[in-house]
Design a protein around this motif. Structure first.
Motif, PDB file in Angstrom:
ATOM      1  N   ILE A 311     -10.119 -61.461-114.582  1.00  0.00           N
ATOM      2  CA  ILE A 311      -9.358 -60.212-114.617  1.00  0.00           C
ATOM      3  C   ILE A 311      -9.980 -59.363-115.735  1.00  0.00           C
ATOM      4  N   THR A 312      -9.224 -59.008-116.750  1.00  0.00           N
ATOM      5  CA  THR A 312      -9.789 -58.291-117.895  1.00  0.00           C
ATOM      6  C   THR A 312      -9.479 -59.035-119.174  1.00  0.00           C
ATOM      7  N   ASN A 313      -9.247 -60.331-119.066  1.00  0.00           N
ATOM      8  CA  ASN A 313      -8.820 -61.126-120.204  1.00  0.00           C
ATOM      9  C   ASN A 313      -9.689 -62.361-120.379  1.00  0.00           C
ATOM     10  N   GLN A 314      -9.563 -62.958-121.576  1.00  0.00           N
ATOM     11  CA  GLN A 314     -10.228 -64.217-121.851  1.00  0.00           C
ATOM     12  C   GLN A 314      -9.273 -65.375-121.627  1.00  0.00           C
ATOM     13  N   PHE A 315      -9.652 -66.284-120.758  1.00  0.00           N
ATOM     14  CA  PHE A 315      -8.924 -67.533-120.573  1.00  0.00           C
ATOM     15  C   PHE A 315      -9.658 -68.625-121.343  1.00  0.00           C
ATOM     16  N   LEU A 316      -8.915 -69.497-121.992  1.00  0.00           N
ATOM     17  CA  LEU A 316      -9.522 -70.601-122.716  1.00  0.00           C
ATOM     18  C   LEU A 316      -9.939 -71.684-121.736  1.00  0.00           C
ATOM     19  N   SER A 317     -11.195 -72.087-121.811  1.00  0.00           N
ATOM     20  CA  SER A 317     -11.688 -73.136-120.933  1.00  0.00           C
ATOM     21  C   SER A 317     -11.008 -74.463-121.270  1.00  0.00           C
ATOM     22  N   PRO A 318     -10.750 -75.296-120.273  1.00  0.00           N
ATOM     23  CA  PRO A 318     -10.151 -76.617-120.549  1.00  0.00           C
ATOM     24  C   PRO A 318     -11.081 -77.544-121.307  1.00  0.00           C
ATOM     25  N   ILE A 319     -12.374 -77.180-121.450  1.00  0.00           N
ATOM     26  CA  ILE A 319     -13.273 -77.989-122.284  1.00  0.00           C
ATOM     27  C   ILE A 319     -13.816 -77.140-123.434  1.00  0.00           C
ATOM     28  N   PHE A 347      -5.090 -81.314-116.084  1.00  0.00           N
ATOM     29  CA  PHE A 347      -4.719 -80.613-117.317  1.00  0.00           C
ATOM     30  C   PHE A 347      -3.701 -79.523-116.999  1.00  0.00           C
ATOM     31  N   THR A 348      -2.901 -79.209-118.008  1.00  0.00           N
ATOM     32  CA  THR A 348      -1.871 -78.184-117.860  1.00  0.00           C
ATOM     33  C   THR A 348      -1.646 -77.508-119.209  1.00  0.00           C
ATOM     34  N   PRO A 349      -1.214 -76.257-119.258  1.00  0.00           N
ATOM     35  CA  PRO A 349      -1.010 -75.577-120.543  1.00  0.00           C
ATOM     36  C   PRO A 349       0.156 -76.173-121.319  1.00  0.00           C
ATOM     37  N   ARG A 350       0.030 -76.197-122.623  1.00  0.00           N
ATOM     38  CA  ARG A 350       1.172 -76.566-123.460  1.00  0.00           C
ATOM     39  C   ARG A 350       2.236 -75.479-123.405  1.00  0.00           C
ATOM     40  N   ASN A 351       1.789 -74.203-123.386  1.00  0.00           N
ATOM     41  CA  ASN A 351       2.718 -73.089-123.249  1.00  0.00           C
ATOM     42  C   ASN A 351       2.375 -72.338-121.969  1.00  0.00           C
ATOM     43  N   LYS A 352       3.319 -72.257-121.073  1.00  0.00           N
ATOM     44  CA  LYS A 352       3.072 -71.713-119.750  1.00  0.00           C
ATOM     45  C   LYS A 352       2.701 -70.234-119.757  1.00  0.00           C
ATOM     46  N   GLY A 353       3.102 -69.492-120.806  1.00  0.00           N
ATOM     47  CA  GLY A 353       2.843 -68.060-120.835  1.00  0.00           C
ATOM     48  C   GLY A 353       1.482 -67.681-121.367  1.00  0.00           C
ATOM     49  N   ASP A 354       0.764 -68.622-121.988  1.00  0.00           N
ATOM     50  CA  ASP A 354      -0.542 -68.324-122.579  1.00  0.00           C
ATOM     51  C   ASP A 354      -1.611 -68.194-121.498  1.00  0.00           C
ATOM     52  N   LEU A 355      -2.726 -67.580-121.879  1.00  0.00           N
ATOM     53  CA  LEU A 355      -3.821 -67.368-120.933  1.00  0.00           C
ATOM     54  C   LEU A 355      -4.645 -68.640-120.809  1.00  0.00           C
ATOM     55  N   LEU A 356      -4.090 -69.583-120.063  1.00  0.00           N
ATOM     56  CA  LEU A 356      -4.673 -70.898-119.879  1.00  0.00           C
ATOM     57  C   LEU A 356      -4.645 -71.268-118.403  1.00  0.00           C
ATOM     58  N   PHE A 357      -5.501 -72.197-118.036  1.00  0.00           N
ATOM     59  CA  PHE A 357      -5.541 -72.683-116.670  1.00  0.00           C
ATOM     60  C   PHE A 357      -4.712 -73.967-116.533  1.00  0.00           C
ATOM     61  N   GLU A 358      -4.491 -74.332-115.309  1.00  0.00           N
ATOM     62  CA  GLU A 358      -4.066 -75.685-114.973  1.00  0.00           C
ATOM     63  C   GLU A 358      -4.905 -76.128-113.792  1.00  0.00           C
ATOM     64  N   GLY A 359      -5.158 -77.420-113.690  1.00  0.00           N
ATOM     65  CA  GLY A 359      -6.017 -77.883-112.613  1.00  0.00           C
ATOM     66  C   GLY A 359      -6.598 -79.243-112.899  1.00  0.00           C
ATOM     67  N   LYS A 360      -7.826 -79.473-112.477  1.00  0.00           N
ATOM     68  CA  LYS A 360      -8.428 -80.789-112.639  1.00  0.00           C
ATOM     69  C   LYS A 360      -9.933 -80.680-112.789  1.00  0.00           C
ATOM     70  N   LEU A 361     -10.513 -81.693-113.412  1.00  0.00           N
ATOM     71  CA  LEU A 361     -11.952 -81.822-113.636  1.00  0.00           C
ATOM     72  C   LEU A 361     -12.430 -83.137-113.043  1.00  0.00           C
ATOM     73  N   LEU A 362     -13.634 -83.144-112.510  1.00  0.00           N
ATOM     74  CA  LEU A 362     -14.276 -84.373-112.070  1.00  0.00           C
ATOM     75  C   LEU A 362     -15.475 -84.571-112.982  1.00  0.00           C
ATOM     76  N   VAL A 363     -15.480 -85.677-113.743  1.00  0.00           N
ATOM     77  CA  VAL A 363     -16.436 -85.881-114.829  1.00  0.00           C
ATOM     78  C   VAL A 363     -17.292 -87.104-114.552  1.00  0.00           C
ATOM     79  N   THR A 364     -18.584 -87.009-114.854  1.00  0.00           N
ATOM     80  CA  THR A 364     -19.489 -88.119-114.606  1.00  0.00           C
ATOM     81  C   THR A 364     -19.217 -89.265-115.585  1.00  0.00           C
ATOM     82  N   MET A 365     -19.549 -90.494-115.148  1.00  0.00           N
ATOM     83  CA  MET A 365     -19.382 -91.692-115.971  1.00  0.00           C
ATOM     84  C   MET A 365     -20.728 -92.278-116.381  1.00  0.00           C
TER      85      MET A 365
END
Length: 902
Positions: A311-319, A347-365
Motif C-alpha cells: 500500500i503506502t506503508n511499511q509492514f514489518l517482515s516476520p523475519i 506467525f501472528t501479530p502481538r497487537n492486531k492493530g499494528d502494521l504486521l502480517f500473519e501467515g506462515k513460512l516454509l524454512v529449509t532444514m
C-alpha cells in the motif's frame, strides 16, 4: 507530508519560480492518487544531468566475463578450505552443515558424508560452521592457502524441543525457550547469505501482470438501462476471498523485462522489453497510476528486508531483525518435498492493530535456514483504511549456488469504502522470474546506465508474441479482457462517460484542441475581492504540439476589478507543458491579486477551505507580472529553469507602502526586474502527473532545491539591485512500526538594500486548513528577514499508540506531532528603524498583527493532531510559543484537513 516540489507548469503569479523553494504539501497529490481507487542552467547543466543509456553501448561492451569459476587448486589470492564434519559424540558424518567464510557471503554445505569444499578469492582468516541443533563453531585458517580441517560439532542446548499439545490451562506465550523463536532467530542470523543481494552480480528475466476489477456491483446497477450495453464486460468467474463474484475488469497490464544487479557499488538496472496494457479509466494519469498500483501491490517484495512496502506503508517482515518483539511464532509441521525437508512456522501479530502480517513460512532444514515459501496475510483489525483483504504468496527455487531465489510472487488485495459491503476494487499482481545468471559481470559502462530503460518499441499488442514470451498462462476470462476493452473503447456512450469523469477528476473539460478550466477555481471568496468568478482555457497537442496557449480571466464583485493571466509555451520536445519531461520556453503576462509572502499560484487555486480564514487579514497586493523563462527536465529528475521577470506590485487593503522620510511619502508602485535561476534534483523520483502540476509519490529519497534571483536596478523600471538565494532539502524518514517523519531544512540570504516587500516574508497560514509548509499561527506579513534558517518536522505514528488504548483502539485513529522553528534576522541596512530610504513596516492594531523583523529569538510553533477520523479527517491543535505580545495573534489554534489515506 513535507516535501519540495517545483511547479513550473501553471503558476500564474508573481514569478512562479520565486516561491518554488518552499516545501510543498503533497496532500492534494495523494488525494488524486488515492481517490483513483474510488472513482476510479544551460549547456553545462545539460551535460552534467544526462545519464548514459546502457542500451546505446556497443555490443562488445556487453560481453560477459565469467568470474564465478573456482579452481580447487591453489590460486594466488584464493583461500580454500575442505574437510569432513562429524558428530562430536557419535562420530557420524553430519550433512547440510553451512560452511561460511567469516564476514563474507561465500558459503557451501556439507554433503551426505559430511565432506565440504569452499574456495573463494580473498584473504579469509576464519571459517564458521552452523547447523540447527548444533553449537556454531568458528575456526582460524590460513589465508590464501589450502586448509584441510576435521570438524567435530557438539549438540546444542538450543535444539528444537518436541511440541506437546494438551488440554488444560492456557500457557502465556513467551519468546524464551520457544523453539519457534529459536528457529526464527536462525533465519534472521542467516539472512545475509540467503538473500539475492548476496551475489556479486545477478541477472534474471521477469514477467509481471497486473489486473484491476470492480466487484460487489449492485444488481440494480448491473440490470439498469445505463449498464445494459456494457454487460459483455462482466466476468462472472472471478474468485474473490473464496467466493465466486461478478466483477468488472478496468485495468490489465503485462510486461517483460530484463534485470541486472551489481552488489558493489550497488546498482540495479531494469530494461523493459515489452508491454501490453488496457485501461478504461484513462481520465487518471496512466503512467502514474501504473507506478502507484505497483507500490500498492508490492513492487519488489523482499521477505529478507526488515520492512516491506505494501500500500503506502511499511509492514514489518516476520523475519526482520526484531520480529520476535512484535510477532508470535509457532512451529506447525515438518514437510517433505522431494528429498528435502522443511519446517512450517506460523506467525501472528502481538497487537492486531499494528502494521504486521500473519501467515506462515516454509524454512529449509539444511542449515541455511532459507525461506522456501511464505504466505503473508493481514487481520481484520489492522489500521489500514479501505483494505478488506490482503494475501501475498512468495515461492522460491533452489539454484546451483544452494540459495533459494524468488520464482513467483502473487499479491492480491481488495479495497472498499466500507469494510464488508458495497462497491470494491480487487487487484492482483503476479510476477515470475526466470533464467537466473549468477556472478555474470557485464562491462563497467553498462552499469553506468539509467536504472530504468526501454528497449526500442516496447508496445507489443500482438497476441502471438505474448503466447511465446509469457511465462504464465492466462485464464479464458483474462484472454477476453483485451477483446472486450477494445470493443468498449469504440463505443460512443463509453467515450461520453469517460469525458464526464475526466472533467470531474482533472478539472478541465476537454473539447479536443481546447480544454476549459480549471473548474475548481470558478468560485471563491475573500475580503478584498468579495465573490470571485473565474474562467479559463488551454490548448492541447491536438491544437499544436509545439505551441501551447493557456490563460484565465477573473472578476471580483467587491473590488470590481478584472484580473487575467495569459501564457504562451514553445515546446522543444513537443510535450505539453503540464506533462513530464518539460523542455520549453514560456512567455506570460498576468494581472492578479495575492497576499504578501504567499505564492500567487496558491491564491489562484482558490481551494475551498482557503476561503475561510481565522483572524483578520487586510493586507493585499495587486500584481502585474511579465515573465520569460526556459524550463528543462531530465529523465533523472534533475531540473532547472532560467528566466527573466518584471514585477509591478501595488499595495491594497490596509497595506501601505510609505517611505521613512520626513514627508512619509506614499509609494504607489514597486517595480523589480530579475534574472532567476532555479535548480531541483529529486533522485529516483516517481510522479503522478495531474492536470496542472505533478505530484511526487512518497519515497525515502531527498528532494533538493536551490533558487537564485538577481535584481537589476534601472532596467525596465527595476528599482533595486539585490540577490536572493534560497535552498531547501526535504526527506521522509521511515521508522517501521513507529511510522515516518517528514523533515525539511530551509534557508535563505538576501544581499543588497531593499524595502520590506522584497525581503523574505515568512509564509503564514490564517485559513482553517492545516498547511504543513506554512506557520499556522503566524499572521500574514508578520515577520520579515534578510537571512534565515528553518526546520519543519512532522511525525506520523500511524496509530502505534492509540491502537493500544482500550475503548478507542477500534476507531483506528492516528497520531501526529509537528514542530517548526524559524531563526533569522534583519541587517540594519534593511531595517527602516536604522536606515533611511526604506518603507515603514506596517503597524499592528485594529485586529492586524503588523510587521516585525525576525529577531534573535527563533519563532517556534508546535502541534499535536489526530487523524484518520472517519478515515478522512485530521484535526491539529497548534500552539505558538513566543512573540505572543504582537497584536492580533493567538497562542492556540485548531486546524482541519481532509486527506483520505490508506
Amino acid at each position: 507530508m513535507v516535501l519540495t516540489y517545483w511547479d513550473y507548469i501553471k503558476n500564474s503569479g508573481t514569478t512562479w519560480w520565486r516561491k518554488t523553494l518552499l516545501p510543498l504539501s503533497f496532500k492534494n497529490g495523494n488525494l488524486i492518487a488515492r481517490c483513483f481507487f474510488f472513482y476510479l542552467l544551460i549547456f553545462s547543466f545539460n551535460v552534467s544531468a544526462q545519464h548514459t543509456d546502457s542500451l546505446k553501448q556497443t555490443k562488445d561492451s556487453l560481453k560477459v566475463s565469467d568470474t564465478t569459476k573456482q579452481n580447487n587448486s591453489l590460486v594466488l589470492g584464493t583461500t580454500t578450505v575442505s574437510g569432513r564434519i562429524t558428530d562430536a559424540l557419535t562420530g557420524k558424518p553430519i550433512p547440510n552443515v553451512t560452511v561460511t567464510f567469516a564476514q563474507s557471503t561465500y558459503a557451501t554445505s556439507s554433503d551426505s558424508q559430511g565432506e565440504f569444499l569452499l574456495s573463494a578469492q580473498g584473504a579469509y582468516k576464519r571459517v564458521s560452521f552452523s547447523l540447527m541443533g548444533s553449537q556454531p563453531l568458528n575456526k582460524e585458517i590460513k589465508p590464501n592457502q589450502v586448509n584441510e580441517l576435521q570438524i567435530r560439532l557438539k549438540s546444542s542446548q538450543r535444539q528444537l524441543q518436541e511440541v506437546r499439545i494438551s488440554a488444560g490451562k492456557r500457557k502465556k506465550y513467551r519468546n524464551k525457550g520457544n523453539p519457534a523463536v529459536e528457529l526464527i532467530q536462525e533465519i534472521i542470523d542467516h539472512k545475509n547469505i540467503n538473500r539475492m543481494q548476496s551475489a556479486d552480480y545477478l541477472q534474471y528475466d521477469q514477467y509481471e501482470r497486473i489486473g484491476l476489477s470492480f466487484f460487489h456491483l449492485s444488481p440494480k446497477f448491473i440490470n439498469g438501462s445505463f449498464f445494459s450495453k456494457y454487460k459483455f464486460m462482466l466476468d462472472t468467474t472471478q474468485v474473490i476471498n473464496g467466493e465466486t463474484q461478478t466483477s468488472l475488469p478496468v485495468f490489465f497490464s503485462e510486461k517483460l523485462s530484463q534485470n541486472y544487479f551489481r552488489k558493489k557499488p550497488s546498482k540495479s538496472i531494469k530494461i523493459l522489453q515489452a508491454q501490453k496494457e488496457l485501461n478504461i479509466i484513462k481520465f487518471v494519469d496512466t503512467v502514474g497510476v501504473n507506478i502507484y498500483i505497483n507500490r500498492i501491490y508490492g513492487d519488489n517484495i523482499d521477505i529478507y528486508e526488515n520492512n516491506i512496502f505494501i500500500i503506502t506503508n511499511q509492514f514489518l517482515s516476520p523475519i526482520a531483525d526484531h520480529a520476535p518483539d512484535f510477532y508470535k511464532f509457532f512451529i506447525a509441521d515438518t514437510i517433505k518435498i522431494g528429498n528435502e525437508k522443511f519446517i512450517e512456522v506460523n506467525f501472528t501479530p502481538r497487537n492486531k492493530g499494528d502494521l504486521l502480517f500473519e501467515g506462515k513460512l516454509l524454512v529449509t532444514m539444511d542449515g541455511r535456514y532459507a525461506v522456501k515459501s511464505c504466505e503473508l496475510d493481514v487481520n481484520s483489525q489492522i489500521n489500514i483504511n479501505f483494505m478488506r483483504s490482503l494475501k501475498i504468496v512468495l515461492d522460491f527455487q533452489k539454484h546451483d549456488d544452494g540459495r533459494y531465489y524468488l520464482n513467483k510472487s502473487d499479491v492480491k488485495a481488495d479495497f472498499g469504502i466500507f469494510k464488508d459491503k458495497g462497491l470494491g476494487v480487487i487487484g492482483e499482481r503476479t510476477v515470475f522470474r526466470s533464467n537466473y545468471k549468477l556472478n555474470s559481470q557485464l562491462s563497467d559502462a553498462f552499469y553506468k546506465g539509467k536504472d530504468l530503460q526501454t528497449a526500442g518499441n516496447i508496445n507489443q499488442p500482438d497476441t502471438t508474441f505474448w503466447l511465446h514470451h509469457r511465462t504464465d498462462t492466462l485464464s479464458k476470462q483474462q484472454e477476453l479482457i483485451y477483446e472486450h476493452i477494445n470493443k468498449l473503447e469504440n463505443m460512443r456512450s463509453f467515450k461520453r462517460t469517460t469525458w464526464i469523469a475526466s472533467t470531474l477528476t482533472n478539472g478541465f473539460a476537454d473539447l479536443g484542441p481546447v480544454q476549459i478550466g480549471q473548474i475548481g477555481s470558478t468560485f471563491a471568496f475573500n475580503n478584498q475581492e468579495g465573490f470571485r468568478l473565474q474562467g479559463g482555457a488551454r490548448t492541447t497537442p491536438e491544437f499544436n504540439k509545439t505551441v501551447y496557449l493557456d490563460g484565465y480571466a477573473a472578476y471580483g464583485t467587491k473590488d470590481a476589478t478584472a484580473k487575467y493571466d495569459l501564457n504562451t509555451y514553445f515546446s522543444l520536445n513537443k510535450t505539453a507543458p503540464y506533462r513530464f519531461p518539460n523542455d520549453y520556453f514560456k512567455i506570460g503576462y498576468m494581472y492578479d491579486i495575492s497576499l504578501p509572502g504567499q505564492d500567487l499560484a496558491a491564491v489562484n487555486t482558490q481551494a475551498a477551505l482557503t476561503s475561510f480564514a481565522t483572524g483578520k487579514n487586510d493586507y493585499w497586493l495587486y500584481n502585474k507580472i511579465f515573465n520569460l523563462v526556459y524550463v528543462k527536465d531530465f529523465e533523472n529528475h534533475f531540473s532547472y529553469n532560467l528566466g527573466f521577470e518584471n514585477w509591478n506590485q501595488q499595495a491594497a487593503g490596509t497595506l501601505l507602502y510609505q517611505l521613512n522620510n520626513a514627508d512619509n511619502t506614499v509609494v504607489h508602485n514597486l517595480t523589480t526586474s530579475e534574472v532567476d535561476l532555479g535548480l531541483r534534483y529529486a533522485p529516483h523520483e516517481q510522479i503522478i502527473q495531474g492536470s496542472m502540476v505533478r505530484f511526487s509519490i512518497y519515497s525515502k529519497y531527498p528532494i533538493i532545491s536551490l533558487q537564485i534571483n538577481h535584481g537589476i536596478a534601472g532596467f525596465l523600471g527595476g528599482s533595486y539591485n539585490y540577490n536572493n538565494i534560497t535552498a531547501n532539502i526535504a526527506k521522509r524518514f521511515y521508522f517501521s512500526q513507529l511510522g515516518y517523519s517528514d523533515v525539511a531544512l530551509l534557508g535563505g540570504y538576501i544581499t543588497g538594500k531593499v524595502p520590506f516587500p522584497l525581503l523574505d516574508i515568512s509564509p503564514a497560514n490564517r485559513s482553517i486548513a492545516y498547511d504543513p509548509n506554512a506557520y499556522n499561527q503566524m499572521g500574514y506579513l508578520e515577520f520579515v528577514s534578510d537571512h534565515y534558517v528553518g526546520l519543519n518536522f512532522t511525525q506520523s505514528f500511524n496509530g502505534f499508540f492509540l491502537n493500544k488504548i482500550p475503548l478507542i483502539d477500534h476507531l483506528k485513529w492516528r497520531e501526529y506531532f509537528s514542530f517548526k522553528v524559524l531563526y533569522g534576522g534583519l541587517r540594519n541596512e534593511n531595517n527602516p528603524a536604522y536606515s533611511s530610504g526604506l518603507y515603514k513596516f506596517p503597524v499592528g492594531g485594529n485586529g492586524t498583527n503588523g510587521t516585525y523583523a525576525l529577531g534573535n529569538v527563533p519563532y517556534i510553533e508546535g502541534g499535536v493532531g489526530i487523524g484518520n477520523i472517519y478515515k478522512i479527517i485530521r484535526v491539529d491543535l497548534i500552539k505558538r510559543f513566543n512573540y505572543l505580545d504582537h497584536p492580533g495573534v493567538s497562542q492556540y489554534g485548531i486546524k482541519l484537513s481532509f486527506n483520505p489515506d490508506f
